[in-house]
Design a protein around this motif. Structure first.
Motif, mmCIF file in Angstrom:
data_model
loop_
_atom_site.group_PDB
_atom_site.id
_atom_site.type_symbol
_atom_site.label_atom_id
_atom_site.label_comp_id
_atom_site.label_asym_id
_atom_site.label_seq_id
_atom_site.Cartn_x
_atom_site.Cartn_y
_atom_site.Cartn_z
ATOM 1 N N MET A 1 3.603 32.379 29.944
ATOM 2 C CA MET A 1 2.928 31.167 30.298
ATOM 3 C C MET A 1 1.649 31.495 30.738
ATOM 4 N N ILE A 2 0.415 30.757 30.100
ATOM 5 C CA ILE A 2 -0.962 30.895 30.216
ATOM 6 C C ILE A 2 -1.474 29.835 31.232
ATOM 7 N N ARG A 3 -1.805 30.142 32.389
ATOM 8 C CA ARG A 3 -2.397 29.122 33.457
ATOM 9 C C ARG A 3 -3.561 28.727 33.242
ATOM 10 N N VAL A 4 -3.969 27.511 33.207
ATOM 11 C CA VAL A 4 -5.267 26.692 32.614
ATOM 12 C C VAL A 4 -6.064 25.918 33.848
ATOM 13 N N GLY A 5 -6.839 26.120 33.961
ATOM 14 C CA GLY A 5 -7.661 25.022 34.972
ATOM 15 C C GLY A 5 -8.786 24.396 34.159
ATOM 16 N N ILE A 6 -8.903 23.110 34.511
ATOM 17 C CA ILE A 6 -10.146 22.231 33.799
ATOM 18 C C ILE A 6 -10.995 21.888 34.820
ATOM 19 N N VAL A 7 -12.236 22.048 34.489
ATOM 20 C CA VAL A 7 -13.422 21.601 35.351
ATOM 21 C C VAL A 7 -13.904 20.449 34.325
ATOM 22 N N GLY A 8 -14.543 19.305 35.357
ATOM 23 C CA GLY A 8 -15.035 18.379 34.755
ATOM 24 C C GLY A 8 -13.629 17.297 34.111
ATOM 25 N N LEU B 1 -13.628 11.206 29.885
ATOM 26 C CA LEU B 1 -12.849 11.134 28.596
ATOM 27 C C LEU B 1 -12.151 12.384 28.145
ATOM 28 N N ALA B 2 -13.321 13.383 27.850
ATOM 29 C CA ALA B 2 -12.869 14.573 27.308
ATOM 30 C C ALA B 2 -11.880 15.367 28.199
ATOM 31 N N GLY B 3 -12.136 15.281 29.488
ATOM 32 C CA GLY B 3 -11.280 16.191 30.480
ATOM 33 C C GLY B 3 -10.007 15.547 30.280
ATOM 34 N N GLY B 4 -9.851 14.144 30.461
ATOM 35 C CA GLY B 4 -8.467 13.461 30.131
ATOM 36 C C GLY B 4 -7.682 13.820 29.148
ATOM 37 N N GLU B 5 -8.582 13.934 27.910
ATOM 38 C CA GLU B 5 -7.705 14.389 26.739
ATOM 39 C C GLU B 5 -7.347 15.781 26.644
ATOM 40 N N LEU B 6 -8.074 16.542 27.385
ATOM 41 C CA LEU B 6 -7.840 18.075 27.614
ATOM 42 C C LEU B 6 -6.427 18.212 28.283
ATOM 43 N N ILE B 7 -6.453 17.429 29.581
ATOM 44 C CA ILE B 7 -5.353 17.540 30.387
ATOM 45 C C ILE B 7 -4.054 17.044 29.569
ATOM 46 N N ARG B 8 -4.024 16.107 28.838
ATOM 47 C CA ARG B 8 -2.999 15.626 27.891
ATOM 48 C C ARG B 8 -2.460 16.785 27.050
ATOM 49 N N LEU B 9 -3.584 17.361 26.311
ATOM 50 C CA LEU B 9 -3.200 18.262 25.369
ATOM 51 C C LEU B 9 -2.604 19.876 25.958
ATOM 52 N N VAL B 10 -3.009 20.034 27.251
ATOM 53 C CA VAL B 10 -2.709 21.301 27.789
ATOM 54 C C VAL B 10 -1.012 20.994 28.233
#
Length: 54
Positions: free
Chosen positions: A1-8, A12-21
């Motif tokens: 499992m790879i741990r991921v953090g999202i800044v920003g 809209l792009a951050g929300g889409e990235l959350i969904r993909l992760v």
């Protein structure tokens, strides 16, 4: 499992990235960085995506 953090994550792009992760079987969402707001914590970026801050 790879741990991921999202800044920003509040945009809209951050929300889409959350969904993909969250949909990826090899990734674990461990951190969301959002700009502060007056009077509390911004939670709208994580509402409805299946990830909780607590």
């Amino acid at each position: 499992m790879i741990r991921v953090g999202i800044v920003g994550a509040s945009g809209l792009a951050g929300g889409e990235l959350i969904r993909l992760v969250l949909q990826h079987p090899e990734l674990e969402l461990t951190f969301l960085g959002v700009p502060p707001v007056r009077g509390g914590v911004r939670r709208s970026c994580i509402r409805g995506c299946g990830w909780t801050s607590g």
